[in-house]
Write an enzyme that holds these catalytic residues in place. Structure first.
Site, PDB file in Angstrom:
ATOM      1  N   SER A 142      19.891  -0.440  -3.145  1.00 53.34           N
ATOM      2  CA  SER A 142      19.908  -0.409  -1.690  1.00 53.34           C
ATOM      3  C   SER A 142      21.354  -0.576  -1.247  1.00 53.34           C
ATOM      4  O   SER A 142      22.034  -1.501  -1.687  1.00 53.34           O
ATOM      5  CB  SER A 142      19.034  -1.556  -1.166  1.00 53.34           C
ATOM      6  OG  SER A 142      19.114  -1.639   0.236  1.00 53.34           O
ATOM      7  N   LYS A 168      18.966   4.011  -1.723  1.00 51.10           N
ATOM      8  CA  LYS A 168      18.384   3.760  -0.399  1.00 51.10           C
ATOM      9  C   LYS A 168      19.500   3.432   0.579  1.00 51.10           C
ATOM     10  O   LYS A 168      20.290   2.527   0.338  1.00 51.10           O
ATOM     11  CB  LYS A 168      17.399   2.594  -0.533  1.00 51.10           C
ATOM     12  CG  LYS A 168      16.922   2.012   0.766  1.00 51.10           C
ATOM     13  CD  LYS A 168      15.741   1.099   0.507  1.00 51.10           C
ATOM     14  CE  LYS A 168      15.941  -0.276   1.091  1.00 51.10           C
ATOM     15  NZ  LYS A 168      14.806  -1.164   0.760  1.00 51.10           N
ATOM     16  N   LEU A 169      19.550   4.184   1.675  1.00 49.22           N
ATOM     17  CA  LEU A 169      20.580   3.975   2.689  1.00 49.22           C
ATOM     18  C   LEU A 169      19.993   3.196   3.847  1.00 49.22           C
ATOM     19  O   LEU A 169      18.938   3.546   4.369  1.00 49.22           O
ATOM     20  CB  LEU A 169      21.066   5.334   3.221  1.00 49.22           C
ATOM     21  CG  LEU A 169      21.560   6.330   2.170  1.00 49.22           C
ATOM     22  CD1 LEU A 169      21.838   7.680   2.830  1.00 49.22           C
ATOM     23  CD2 LEU A 169      22.812   5.795   1.495  1.00 49.22           C
ATOM     24  N   LYS A 170      20.692   2.173   4.274  1.00 48.33           N
ATOM     25  CA  LYS A 170      20.269   1.444   5.462  1.00 48.33           C
ATOM     26  C   LYS A 170      20.718   2.234   6.679  1.00 48.33           C
ATOM     27  O   LYS A 170      21.869   2.720   6.722  1.00 48.33           O
ATOM     28  CB  LYS A 170      20.921   0.051   5.458  1.00 48.33           C
ATOM     29  CG  LYS A 170      20.390  -0.843   4.342  1.00 48.33           C
ATOM     30  CD  LYS A 170      18.946  -1.216   4.623  1.00 48.33           C
ATOM     31  CE  LYS A 170      18.463  -2.286   3.662  1.00 48.33           C
ATOM     32  NZ  LYS A 170      17.123  -2.763   4.019  1.00 48.33           N
ATOM     33  N   ASP A 195      16.152   3.190   5.063  1.00 46.69           N
ATOM     34  CA  ASP A 195      15.416   2.002   5.511  1.00 46.69           C
ATOM     35  C   ASP A 195      15.974   1.580   6.860  1.00 46.69           C
ATOM     36  O   ASP A 195      17.158   1.257   6.973  1.00 46.69           O
ATOM     37  CB  ASP A 195      15.580   0.870   4.483  1.00 46.69           C
ATOM     38  CG  ASP A 195      14.720  -0.356   4.788  1.00 46.69           C
ATOM     39  OD1 ASP A 195      14.047  -0.369   5.844  1.00 46.69           O
ATOM     40  OD2 ASP A 195      14.733  -1.302   3.969  1.00 46.69           O
ATOM     41  N   ASN A 197      14.572  -0.943   8.772  1.00 48.50           N
ATOM     42  CA  ASN A 197      14.231  -2.339   9.080  1.00 48.50           C
ATOM     43  C   ASN A 197      13.734  -2.499  10.522  1.00 48.50           C
ATOM     44  O   ASN A 197      14.169  -3.388  11.264  1.00 48.50           O
ATOM     45  CB  ASN A 197      15.406  -3.285   8.788  1.00 48.50           C
ATOM     46  CG  ASN A 197      15.634  -3.487   7.299  1.00 48.50           C
ATOM     47  OD1 ASN A 197      16.625  -2.994   6.743  1.00 48.50           O
ATOM     48  ND2 ASN A 197      14.709  -4.161   6.634  1.00 48.50           N
ATOM     49  N   GLU A 220      11.658   4.227   5.187  1.00 49.32           N
ATOM     50  CA  GLU A 220      11.089   2.877   5.117  1.00 49.32           C
ATOM     51  C   GLU A 220      11.158   2.180   6.476  1.00 49.32           C
ATOM     52  O   GLU A 220      12.211   2.150   7.113  1.00 49.32           O
ATOM     53  CB  GLU A 220      11.868   2.085   4.061  1.00 49.32           C
ATOM     54  CG  GLU A 220      11.332   0.683   3.800  1.00 49.32           C
ATOM     55  CD  GLU A 220      12.059   0.011   2.638  1.00 49.32           C
ATOM     56  OE1 GLU A 220      12.707   0.709   1.822  1.00 49.32           O
ATOM     57  OE2 GLU A 220      11.995  -1.227   2.535  1.00 49.32           O
ATOM     58  N   ASP A 245       7.342  -1.867   4.784  1.00 44.20           N
ATOM     59  CA  ASP A 245       7.879  -3.082   4.172  1.00 44.20           C
ATOM     60  C   ASP A 245       7.447  -4.267   5.051  1.00 44.20           C
ATOM     61  O   ASP A 245       6.393  -4.878   4.815  1.00 44.20           O
ATOM     62  CB  ASP A 245       9.414  -2.933   4.060  1.00 44.20           C
ATOM     63  CG  ASP A 245      10.138  -4.180   3.569  1.00 44.20           C
ATOM     64  OD1 ASP A 245       9.510  -5.229   3.398  1.00 44.20           O
ATOM     65  OD2 ASP A 245      11.379  -4.122   3.375  1.00 44.20           O
ATOM     66  N   LYS A 269       6.971  -6.933  -1.887  1.00 44.87           N
ATOM     67  CA  LYS A 269       7.873  -8.067  -2.131  1.00 44.87           C
ATOM     68  C   LYS A 269       6.993  -9.301  -2.214  1.00 44.87           C
ATOM     69  O   LYS A 269       6.264  -9.592  -1.250  1.00 44.87           O
ATOM     70  CB  LYS A 269       8.860  -8.239  -0.981  1.00 44.87           C
ATOM     71  CG  LYS A 269       9.865  -7.117  -0.827  1.00 44.87           C
ATOM     72  CD  LYS A 269      10.701  -7.335   0.417  1.00 44.87           C
ATOM     73  CE  LYS A 269      11.734  -6.229   0.587  1.00 44.87           C
ATOM     74  NZ  LYS A 269      12.359  -6.288   1.918  1.00 44.87           N
ATOM     75  N   GLY A 297      13.393  -5.852  -2.836  1.00 39.80           N
ATOM     76  CA  GLY A 297      14.332  -6.892  -3.239  1.00 39.80           C
ATOM     77  C   GLY A 297      14.844  -7.617  -2.016  1.00 39.80           C
ATOM     78  O   GLY A 297      14.853  -7.060  -0.911  1.00 39.80           O
TER      79      GLY A 297
HETATM   80  C1  NPQ Z   1      14.696  -4.526   2.708  1.00 40.77           C
HETATM   81  N1  NPQ Z   1      16.277  -5.601   1.129  1.00 40.77           N
HETATM   82  O1  NPQ Z   1      14.201  -3.791   1.884  1.00 40.77           O
HETATM   83  C2  NPQ Z   1      15.530  -5.730   2.330  1.00 40.77           C
HETATM   84  C3  NPQ Z   1      16.197  -6.299   3.466  1.00 40.77           C
HETATM   85  C4  NPQ Z   1      17.001  -7.543   3.288  1.00 40.77           C
HETATM   86  C5  NPQ Z   1      17.607  -4.888  -0.750  1.00 40.77           C
HETATM   87  O2  NPQ Z   1      17.385  -3.666   1.194  1.00 40.77           O
HETATM   88  C6  NPQ Z   1      18.873 -12.147   2.863  1.00 40.77           C
HETATM   89  C7  NPQ Z   1      17.516 -12.271   2.896  1.00 40.77           C
HETATM   90  C8  NPQ Z   1      19.433 -10.901   2.913  1.00 40.77           C
HETATM   91  C9  NPQ Z   1      16.716 -11.156   3.053  1.00 40.77           C
HETATM   92  C10 NPQ Z   1      19.170  -8.498   3.070  1.00 40.77           C
HETATM   93  C11 NPQ Z   1      17.088  -4.653   0.617  1.00 40.77           C
HETATM   94  C12 NPQ Z   1      18.625  -9.782   3.028  1.00 40.77           C
HETATM   95  C13 NPQ Z   1      17.255  -9.914   3.123  1.00 40.77           C
HETATM   96  C14 NPQ Z   1      18.341  -7.408   3.202  1.00 40.77           C
HETATM   97  C15 NPQ Z   1      16.453  -8.788   3.237  1.00 40.77           C
HETATM   98  O3  NPQ Z   1      14.446  -4.316   3.870  1.00 40.77           O
HETATM   99 MG    MG Z   2      13.016  -2.717   3.675  1.00 39.09          MG
END
Ligand code: NPQ
Ligand code: MG
Length: 376
Positions: A142, A168-170, A195, A197, A220, A245, A269, A297
């Protein structure tokens, strides 16, 4: 100890740790520069067990946050488990804690620690206990929102050279279609996903229709975490699968989301769904519906990462997860590091329990505070 004897939990400690990240990690909800986590340690008979609570410093990704989870563990969940008597089977942890509403990340950490101890007592690995069918798992990575497309492309190239199988690109409003299109033209054949979020509204559907043209593996959590109906509307307009997610907090949520057509893929998760056992039930629901799943993750230290890798070895996990190597996030992990091999896979831990434990000197160096849970 045989499978049928019970495990008496003698004590529970909480350890807060802080680990510097190798680079800041930016998402639509904020930026992290170091990783803070609460580790739960249980002592039982002649074994110990470790679990990691993924609640972050601030309640941005989820309503749970580190200090809230700490109090829930110290004053409610921990004492309840100590008062609950010997553990006859791992499901008992969730049953004992069921009177507490929510607080899934805190519950997951305590269950993980007890399960680690319970399995160590019988010499079995978490992977074997859960029903793993692989000893290595393909891994993705990610990538945070970057200051420029050049830097993003350079970072991605580095990960691809290491072997990662999916990138995976945010994304966030204003940094989406153009950035992803530029990355796609730079890497025409790489499995790419995005993703959001939960940063968009259904009125942003044109953004997703444009992303739909870029051959992404999935999109995502585009919309609000509490709106499955809007996700179903959006999914009906796209060829690219939506992956949920934040919206999936339990096996019930997974069943509802698939039934409604709100998504075609689910990111599992264990912290978000309240533990590895509920995570396996999410997996089972999806397997019955033929929906692919992968393991997400939360920038876990080796303690949480080990449990994620065990889950990633389940038969229904058919897509590479965010189960990246320790060095994606940390110069030095708390445990022996998890290492990616050149083919983009990582070994599933095979030792008893989660197969790893914090290295005492590393734990001392990273520890911010410790408390002993008192029985009430
Ligand atoms: C997700 N993770 O899939 C999360 C978001 C995320 C690897 O993209 C601290 C605690 C930092 C929770 C950073 C990835 C975080 C966190 C990203 C969750 O959406
Ligand atoms: Mg996510």
């Amino acid at each position: 100890m045989s499978d049928h004897s019970a495990l008496s939990i003698r004590s529970i400690q909480l350890h807060e740790v802080a680990l510097p990240l190798v680079r800041p990690f930016r998402t639509s909800f904020g930026e992290e520069r170091d990783k803070r986590a609460t580790l739960v340690r249980v002592e039982a008979d002649d074994v110990e067990g470790w679990g990691e609570c993924v609640a972050a410093e601030e309640p941005r990704y989820s309503e749970e946050w580190l200090d809230g989870a700490w109090i829930a563990l110290e004053h409610h969940l921990g004492p309840s488990l100590l008062a609950g008597g010997a553990i006859e089977d791992p499901d008992q942890v969730a049953r004992t804690l069921n009177w507490v509403r929510g607080h899934r990340m805190a519950k997951a950490a305590l269950e993980a620690a007890v399960l680690d101890a319970w399995l160590r007592a019988t010499g079995r690995s978490l992977a074997e206990f859960l029903g793993a069918v692989r000893d290595r798992v393909p891994c993705g990575v990610s990538v945070g929102i970057a200051p420029s497309t050049d830097e993003l492309v350079r970072e991605i190239r580095g990960y691809l050279e290491k072997g990662y199988r999916r990138v995976k690109l945010k994304i966030e409003p204003g940094r989406d279609v153009k950035v992803v299109a530029d990355v796609r033209s730079e890497f025409p054949d790489t499995p790419l996903s995005v993703d959001a979020n939960a940063a968009y509204a259904l009125s942003d559907a044109p953004v997703f229709e444009a992303l739909d043209e870029l051959g992404l593996v999935m999109i995502e959590q585009p919309l609000h975490q509490e709106d499955l109906v809007e996700h179903a509307r959006l999914q009906s307009r796209l060829r690219t699968p939506i992956c949920l997610d934040e919206s999936i907090r339990s096996a019930r949520d997974a069943a509802a989301a698939l039934d409604l057509g709100a998504c075609r893929v689910i990111n599992i998760k264990p912290g978000r769904v309240g533990g590895v056992l509920e995570a396996r039930r999410v997996h089972d629901v999806c397997a019955r519906q033929g929906a692919p799943v992968w393991i997400g993750g939360m920038l876990e230290t080796g303690v949480g990462r080990a449990a994620n890798l065990a889950l990633a070895a389940l038969p229904g996990v058919t897509m590479p997860g965010d189960t990246s190597a320790s060095d994606r996030y940390f110069a030095q992990d708390l445990t022996d590091p998890f290492v990616l091999s050149r083919d983009g896979t990582m070994a599933v831990p095979i030792g008893p329990g989660i197969g790893v434990a914090p290295i005492p000197d590393r734990l001392r160096a990273c520890r911010v505070r410790t408390v002993e849970v008192r029985a009430t």
